[in-house]
Scaffold this active site. Structure first.
Site, PDB file in Angstrom:
ATOM      1  N   ASP A 111      -1.465   0.981  -4.152  1.00 44.27           N
ATOM      2  CA  ASP A 111      -2.164   0.039  -4.615  1.00 44.27           C
ATOM      3  C   ASP A 111      -3.303   0.306  -4.639  1.00 44.27           C
ATOM      4  O   ASP A 111      -4.456  -0.484  -4.974  1.00 44.27           O
ATOM      5  CB  ASP A 111      -2.571  -1.147  -3.807  1.00 44.27           C
ATOM      6  CG  ASP A 111      -2.803  -1.116  -2.201  1.00 44.27           C
ATOM      7  OD1 ASP A 111      -2.775   0.417  -2.203  1.00 44.27           O
ATOM      8  OD2 ASP A 111      -3.542  -1.779  -2.061  1.00 44.27           O
ATOM      9  N   ASP A 123      -5.808   1.598  -3.305  1.00 43.89           N
ATOM     10  CA  ASP A 123      -7.084   1.776  -2.052  1.00 43.89           C
ATOM     11  C   ASP A 123      -7.442   3.500  -1.761  1.00 43.89           C
ATOM     12  O   ASP A 123      -8.696   2.995  -1.080  1.00 43.89           O
ATOM     13  CB  ASP A 123      -6.669   0.074  -1.542  1.00 43.89           C
ATOM     14  CG  ASP A 123      -6.012   0.759  -0.568  1.00 43.89           C
ATOM     15  OD1 ASP A 123      -5.114   1.623  -0.351  1.00 43.89           O
ATOM     16  OD2 ASP A 123      -5.819  -0.697   0.405  1.00 43.89           O
ATOM     17  N   SER A 176       0.816  -1.097   0.036  1.00 43.18           N
ATOM     18  CA  SER A 176      -0.340  -0.224   0.037  1.00 43.18           C
ATOM     19  C   SER A 176       0.712   1.185  -0.056  1.00 43.18           C
ATOM     20  O   SER A 176       1.831   1.519  -0.988  1.00 43.18           O
ATOM     21  CB  SER A 176      -1.100   0.059   1.195  1.00 43.18           C
ATOM     22  OG  SER A 176      -2.340   0.919   0.809  1.00 43.18           O
ATOM     23  N   ASP A 205      -2.672   5.835  -3.277  1.00 41.95           N
ATOM     24  CA  ASP A 205      -1.151   5.423  -2.694  1.00 41.95           C
ATOM     25  C   ASP A 205      -1.000   3.975  -4.113  1.00 41.95           C
ATOM     26  O   ASP A 205      -1.623   4.192  -4.643  1.00 41.95           O
ATOM     27  CB  ASP A 205      -1.970   5.088  -1.409  1.00 41.95           C
ATOM     28  CG  ASP A 205      -3.107   4.128  -1.314  1.00 41.95           C
ATOM     29  OD1 ASP A 205      -3.023   4.064  -2.142  1.00 41.95           O
ATOM     30  OD2 ASP A 205      -3.066   2.738   0.045  1.00 41.95           O
TER      31      ASP A 205
END
Length: 448
Positions: free
Chosen positions: A245, A247, A103, A243
């Site tokens: 990834d 999410d 992340s 960020d």
């Protein structure tokens, strides 16, 4: 070895003491054995994706080996956002999904996030069962052989299916909006700009050249300075920061002022309520949400259900109470109708759609939340659980709370992903919040 699973899967320094290829192999195999044990009369299927970290290639091979050694066929979808992996797990009707990502963490870290059928994050008891199997050196590992060993295929069309899903979920016309999107050199580098352009926005792209080592490096949702400057330079209506990834989603307005997760959640909650789509006129938030968010929701007749920190807990509450919307101050927002996890791209599209539908600037929309001064502390420690529960720390928190006299609050917790103790001090003035945070941080640092 301590507990493997934190608030968002297994995370640590890739190829370090914990997150090694051998552990990744066991995670893959153990996850398959727990999640696939009820699959009968057909070959089980797993989907695996990763963000742009160089170590993702290494760990992907190990996890795939674990999954296939347990008899699962594996679909590799390459570099995609975590919410895309969750979507594709459901889209392919797979039995489980695995995402390799840390992340917002620095590049040397990586992580393994596991999704059950339907793209849902695992409950604590299932994670505990998988973890126990990983750590049991005497577990009977009866592996298939011959034609029963799992096979691997690559699927390059997953990104297109996910983008189609996003644009179906948020069909608003964003023509006339100019947005700068910072992809953190991460998993959204190709798909986020494409999705926003297809929705009609004029898109300026930054942080979209992943090379394996530059993810989150001075860019993305944890480093907003460059985005602030770019929005002003390009005369954009807003900036969106993802960020590594994707999410999560944070934003800045046309003047380069931050719009945090509380404000984004409030904007979306009010929009859903006006559309009659906010179930029970209730939104889910974590204990970290600013008191100003709670005040804004009360003013608009919206109740707030509170959970522990982590979008998995937000999601659990949404599913349990059949609610529509929840999120975190960090920018994880869950729209339960269209996603099974926090989705930064879906959130950005909803945010821009609200601007387009109302004709209001992001600054105007975000002003609904009047934030109380809030200071965050992150103290590196050797043992986060021990430090957070130490008696001198508890006493320092108690004294700081007495000084606030009920006009603010202090929250202290061990990080679920790093060897840090995280704290939040909220107070009527910035000085009070800073003083309280310093005292608490000093008490935590003294435990090292």
């Amino acid at each position: 070895m301590g507990r493997l699973f934190g608030t968002d899967g297994v995370r640590g320094l890739a190829n370090g003491d914990l997150l090694t290829p051998s552990l990744a192999l066991r995670v893959g195999e153990a996850a398959a054995r727990v999640l696939l044990r009820d699959v009968q009369d057909r070959r089980p299927v797993a989907v695996i994706g990763r963000d742009g970290r160089a170590s993702g290639e290494m760990l992907e091979g190990a996890v795939v080996a674990g999954l296939t050694s347990a008899g699962a066929d594996v679909i590799r979808v390459g570099m995609l956002p975590t919410p895309a992996l969750a979507f594709l797990t459901a889209h392919f009707r797979a039995d489980l999904g695995v995402m390799l990502s840390a992340s917002h963490n620095p590049m040397p870290d990586n992580g393994i996030k596991i999704f059950a059928a339907g793209g849902h994050k695992l409950p604590d008891d299932t994670e505990a069962e998988i973890e126990a199997l990983i750590l049991d050196d005497d577990a009977p590992w009866q592996r298939p052989t011959g034609a029963d060993v799992g096979r691997v295929t690559d699927h390059a069309e997953g990104a297109a299916a996910y983008a189609d899903h996003l644009l179906t979920a948020v069909p608003a016309d964003l023509s006339g909006l100019k947005v700068v999107v910072d992809c953190a050199h991460g998993a959204s580098s190709l798909i986020a700009p494409e999705a926003y352009r297809r929705a009609g926005a004029d898109v300026v792209v930054m942080g979209a050249e992943p090379n394996g080592t530059n993810i989150n490096d001075g860019v993305g949702s944890t480093h907003l300075d460059s985005l602030r400057a770019a929005v002003v330079e390009h005369g954009a209506d807003l900036g969106i920061a993802h960020d590594g990834d994707a999410d999560r989603c944070l934003a800045v307005d046309a003047a380069g002022k931050d719009i945090d997760g509380d404000q984004i959640l409030a904007i979306c909650a009010i929009g859903l309520k006006e559309a009659g789509e906010l179930t029970d006129d209730t939104v889910v938030a974590t204990v970290m949400s600013n008191l100003g968010f709670h005040n804004a929701m009360a003013e608009h007749g919206i109740s707030v259900a509170t959970t522990a920190v982590g979008d998995r807990y937000v999601l659990e509450r949404l599913r349990a109470d059949r609610l529509a919307l929840g999120g975190e101050q960090s920018g994880h927002v869950v729209f339960l109708k269209d996603a099974t996890t926090g989705d930064g791209l879906l959130t950005a599209l909803h945010l821009m759609a609200r601007m387009a539908q109302t004709g209001r600037t992001l600054a105007e929309l975000g002003s609904v939340v009047t934030r109380l001064p809030q200071v965050m502390i992150n103290v590196p420690v050797a043992d986060r659980e021990r430090a957070a529960s130490a008696r001198p720390v508890a006493e320092a928190v108690r004294r700081a709370e007495v000084e606030l006299a009920g006009a603010g609050r202090i929250l202290l917790r061990p990080s679920g992903t790093e060897q840090l103790v995280r704290g939040m001090v909220e107070a009527p003035s910035e000085d009070q919040a800073e003083r309280g945070a310093r005292k608490v941080a000093d008490s935590v640092a003294a435990t090292r």
